[in-house]
Enzyme design. Structure first.
Site, PDB file in Angstrom:
ATOM      1  N   GLU A 129     -62.864 -51.377 -17.442  1.00  0.00           N
ATOM      2  CA  GLU A 129     -62.173 -50.870 -16.243  1.00  0.00           C
ATOM      3  C   GLU A 129     -61.089 -51.885 -15.916  1.00  0.00           C
ATOM      4  OE1 GLU A 129     -62.917 -48.057 -14.639  1.00  0.00           O
ATOM      5  OE2 GLU A 129     -64.641 -47.561 -15.877  1.00  0.00           O
TER       6      GLU A 129
ATOM      7  N   CYS B 217     -57.477 -51.983  -7.726  1.00  0.00           N
ATOM      8  CA  CYS B 217     -56.985 -51.530  -9.031  1.00  0.00           C
ATOM      9  C   CYS B 217     -56.204 -50.226  -8.918  1.00  0.00           C
ATOM     10  CB  CYS B 217     -58.138 -51.388 -10.008  1.00  0.00           C
ATOM     11  SG  CYS B 217     -59.451 -50.328  -9.385  1.00  0.00           S
TER      12      CYS B 217
HETATM   13  P1  NAD Z   1     -59.927 -61.295 -14.953  1.00  0.00           P
HETATM   14  O1  NAD Z   1     -59.756 -60.484 -16.170  1.00  0.00           O
HETATM   15  O2  NAD Z   1     -59.177 -62.560 -14.833  1.00  0.00           O
HETATM   16  O3  NAD Z   1     -61.470 -61.687 -14.740  1.00  0.00           O
HETATM   17  C1  NAD Z   1     -62.470 -60.698 -14.682  1.00  0.00           C
HETATM   18  C2  NAD Z   1     -63.797 -61.318 -15.076  1.00  0.00           C
HETATM   19  O4  NAD Z   1     -63.764 -61.676 -16.454  1.00  0.00           O
HETATM   20  C3  NAD Z   1     -64.150 -62.592 -14.319  1.00  0.00           C
HETATM   21  O5  NAD Z   1     -65.517 -62.577 -14.008  1.00  0.00           O
HETATM   22  C4  NAD Z   1     -63.825 -63.690 -15.330  1.00  0.00           C
HETATM   23  O6  NAD Z   1     -64.544 -64.878 -15.134  1.00  0.00           O
HETATM   24  C5  NAD Z   1     -64.238 -63.023 -16.622  1.00  0.00           C
HETATM   25  N1  NAD Z   1     -63.639 -63.572 -17.836  1.00  0.00           N
HETATM   26  C6  NAD Z   1     -62.540 -64.356 -17.957  1.00  0.00           C
HETATM   27  N2  NAD Z   1     -62.305 -64.628 -19.265  1.00  0.00           N
HETATM   28  C7  NAD Z   1     -63.274 -63.999 -19.983  1.00  0.00           C
HETATM   29  C8  NAD Z   1     -63.552 -63.875 -21.369  1.00  0.00           C
HETATM   30  N3  NAD Z   1     -62.792 -64.445 -22.297  1.00  0.00           N
HETATM   31  N4  NAD Z   1     -64.609 -63.122 -21.732  1.00  0.00           N
HETATM   32  C9  NAD Z   1     -65.382 -62.485 -20.811  1.00  0.00           C
HETATM   33  N5  NAD Z   1     -65.171 -62.578 -19.483  1.00  0.00           N
HETATM   34  C10 NAD Z   1     -64.119 -63.325 -19.074  1.00  0.00           C
HETATM   35  O7  NAD Z   1     -59.605 -60.314 -13.741  1.00  0.00           O
HETATM   36  P2  NAD Z   1     -59.515 -60.683 -12.200  1.00  0.00           P
HETATM   37  O8  NAD Z   1     -58.258 -61.434 -11.972  1.00  0.00           O
HETATM   38  O9  NAD Z   1     -60.810 -61.252 -11.772  1.00  0.00           O
HETATM   39  O10 NAD Z   1     -59.425 -59.224 -11.542  1.00  0.00           O
HETATM   40  C11 NAD Z   1     -58.215 -58.570 -11.246  1.00  0.00           C
HETATM   41  C12 NAD Z   1     -57.966 -57.485 -12.259  1.00  0.00           C
HETATM   42  O11 NAD Z   1     -59.066 -56.575 -12.269  1.00  0.00           O
HETATM   43  C13 NAD Z   1     -56.753 -56.645 -11.917  1.00  0.00           C
HETATM   44  O12 NAD Z   1     -56.005 -56.416 -13.077  1.00  0.00           O
HETATM   45  C14 NAD Z   1     -57.356 -55.336 -11.429  1.00  0.00           C
HETATM   46  O13 NAD Z   1     -56.528 -54.212 -11.567  1.00  0.00           O
HETATM   47  C15 NAD Z   1     -58.590 -55.240 -12.264  1.00  0.00           C
HETATM   48  N6  NAD Z   1     -59.568 -54.329 -11.666  1.00  0.00           N
HETATM   49  C16 NAD Z   1     -59.812 -53.124 -12.274  1.00  0.00           C
HETATM   50  C17 NAD Z   1     -60.701 -52.223 -11.694  1.00  0.00           C
HETATM   51  C18 NAD Z   1     -60.988 -50.877 -12.325  1.00  0.00           C
HETATM   52  O14 NAD Z   1     -61.991 -50.277 -11.972  1.00  0.00           O
HETATM   53  N7  NAD Z   1     -60.158 -50.390 -13.236  1.00  0.00           N
HETATM   54  C19 NAD Z   1     -61.347 -52.563 -10.517  1.00  0.00           C
HETATM   55  C20 NAD Z   1     -61.077 -53.785  -9.933  1.00  0.00           C
HETATM   56  C21 NAD Z   1     -60.185 -54.675 -10.520  1.00  0.00           C
END
Ligand code: NAD
Length: 510
Positions: free
Chosen positions: A245, A279
């Site tokens: 997502e 999002c």
């Molecule tokens: P991010 O991708 O930086 O981090 C998300 C999660 O992934 C965190 O828990 C982080 O610690 C973890 N992570 C980081 N590197 C990783 C790796 N290599 N392997 C596995 N996990 C890892 O995202 P963010 O900045 O926390 O969130 C914002 C983003 O999330 C925005 O782009 C937003 O649009 C998206 N988002 C999407 C939805 C949806 O349902 N489509 C909902 C909410 C947020």
């Protein structure tokens, strides 16, 4: 990037992080980053808990969800306080985004889950000597990795679905809002779910990456496109399913016959809810020329009435993750440099704190600007004027993202025709940003916005393996196609083929 900083570690070998309030940088707590060894131990505990949980009936699981609902209701004030502390959001926004939605998902899955996950009998069109059913078997242990923008609900909602489907869960919440994620484990424990069925591991990318490699049976990831791509690659290599997502750049299309008062209110709410850190935020508005001036005036008037704040009644809080303000400032500066005009906002509010940014409306925006091409994830509302609806549809689809879209017209049938042409995971008509709250329907993205979906029967069943069980009905001594292969049998099959598909009888073969 985040309001989370490395500090000296006390525990041998593990990095330690400190989390601070995005409002005033007051320390909120510290934690050690869980490493691969911690993940492996959690997985062993989870497997043990899951093997017993898988044997419980759907009715018993639903009854446990009822207990969880009771705990949620009893603990709502503490949850709101924790989430407000980590996000700086208003009480009202925290309440509806986190508590209201949490109670709804728990109750919904307790009520509907047993029906969606019940065995399904299937009539076979060809193999009529057999009986078939599909049973929805849990996958095992699901790793749930979540972002900071909905720190409690985005961890709770997939967990409720995975657990209802018979799985154990290991949650890795964002390092920016770890203690809101931790609440999920606390609540399941208080509701007396089996020990270790739901575990939270605090950590950052290191922990998330270790979880993807650990040998779990599915990853349910919510976060950015860049990280989602890495998670998808790992899951592909390990041959485990994943739901991704990811980010969005949702367009809003305003037709000439739209109710402009409602459309402007919807644009302002859609763009600025959670200070734009949603999002499915409205990140681009395409309005047809005939109504563009009036619509823009209404949007600016409503935006000017919004209150950015920290206490009492206010509408927008700060950026939750500190690095986000740099992205938004870059998008506004690039747009202005290329000819856009800021009609309101366009700057930080440093009196309130380091991460507050005024809700901002821009016109004269084009597709050459980063503000249109990249996810801003902040309180920006760029307005693009179009000659007609055709041009609006073409421009709205000119993006690498495909999470949501919204269309505004008094003619709902016409709006739906336009909606069906949007390359988006979901479409709202005369409303915005509501799909995630409609639990009956799948929520997921197209293009770079993701793979798979949460919610709906599809989302819940995606926490299972759909296992067909086919049983012979009559127990004949042998089947027609069993050995030996003979010319006589072949001719029999050829005749059957002619009768079944070469004659009007084929209509019965359905
Ligand atoms: P991010 O991708 O930086 O981090 C998300 C999660 O992934 C965190 O828990 C982080 O610690 C973890 N992570 C980081 N590197 C990783 C790796 N290599 N392997 C596995 N996990 C890892 O995202 P963010 O900045 O926390 O969130 C914002 C983003 O999330 C925005 O782009 C937003 O649009 C998206 N988002 C999407 C939805 C949806 O349902 N489509 C909902 C909410 C947020």
């Amino acid at each position: 990037m985040a309001v989370v900083e490395p500090i000296a570690s006390k525990a041998g070998g593990r990095r330690r992080l400190q989390v601070k309030s995005p409002v005033d940088l007051a320390p909120l707590g510290e934690f050690d980053v869980a490493n691969a060894e911690d993940v492996a131990k959690a997985l062993t505990r989870a497997r043990k808990a899951q093997s017993r949980w898988a044997l419980t009936s759907l009715k018993d699981r639903a009854a446990m969800m009822d207990r969880l609902l009771g705990v949620l209701l009893a603990r709502q004030d503490a949850i709101v306080a924790r989430v407000m502390g980590e996000t700086g959001r208003s009480r009202m926004e925290t309440f509806f985004m986190e508590i209201f939605a949490a109670c709804d998902t728990v109750n919904f899955h307790a009520r509907r889950g047993p029906k969606i996950l019940a065995d399904q009998s299937v009539g076979l069109h060809l193999l009529r000597m057999k009986k078939a059913k599909i049973v929805y078997r849990p996958l095992g242990v699901v790793g749930i990795i979540t972002p900071w923008n909905g720190p409690f609900i985005l961890s709770l909602n997939p967990t409720v679905q995975a657990v209802m489907a018979g799985n154990a869960v290991i949650i890795k919440p964002s390092e920016v809002t770890p203690f809101s994620g931790q609440l999920v484990e606390d609540l399941f424990r208080e509701a007396e779910f089996p020990e270790h069925l739901v575990q939270v591991l605090l950590g950052d990318g290191e922990t998330g990456a270790a979880l993807c490699e650990a040998g779990v049976d599915k990853i349910s990831f919510t976060g950015s496109v860049a990280t989602g791509r890495k998670v998808g690659e790992t899951c592909g290599r390990n041959l485990i399913p994943c739901t991704l997502e990811l980010g969005g750049k949702d367009p809003m299309l305003v037709c000439a016959d739209a109710d402009l008062e409602r459309a402007a209110g919807g644009a302002v709410f859609g763009a600025f809810m959670n200070a734009g850190q949603y999002c499915s935020s409205t990140e681009r508005v395409y309005v047809v020329d005939a109504v563009a001036d009036r619509f823009t005036d209404l949007v600016v008037e409503k935006t000017r009435a919004l209150k950015l704040g920290t206490e009492g009644d206010f509408d927008l809080g700060p950026f939750i993750a500190s690095g986000q303000i740099d992205i938004v400032e870059r998008h506004v500066a690039d747009a202005v440099e290329k000819g856009a005009r800021v009609l309101c906002g366009g700057k930080r509010n440093e009196q309130l704190g380091p991460y507050f940014y005024e809700p901002t409306v821009l016109t004269g925006v084009t597709h050459a600007m980063a503000i249109v091409r990249e996810e801003s994830f902040g309180p920006l509302l760029p307005i693009i004027r179009c000659d007609n609806e055709e041009e609006a549809v073409r421009m709205a689809n000119d993006t690498t993202y495909g999470l949501g879209a919204n269309v505004w017209s008094r003619d709902k049938a016409r709006a739906e025709r336009i909606g069906r042409r949007m390359d988006a995971g979901s479409v709202c008509i005369n409303d915005a940003s509501v799909t995630y709250g409609a639990l009956e329907v799948p929520f997921g993205g197209r293009k770079s916005s993701g793979v798979g979906s949460v919610n709906g029967a599809e989302g819940l069943r995606a926490y299972c393996h759909a296992q067909p069980i086919i049983t012979d009905r009559f127990g004949l001594k042998a089947e027609q196609i069993w050995y030996p292969y003979t010319q006589e049998k072949l001719e029999g099959m050829q005749k059957a083929l002619k009768i079944m598909w070469g004659s009007p009888l084929k209509r019965l073969m359905k």
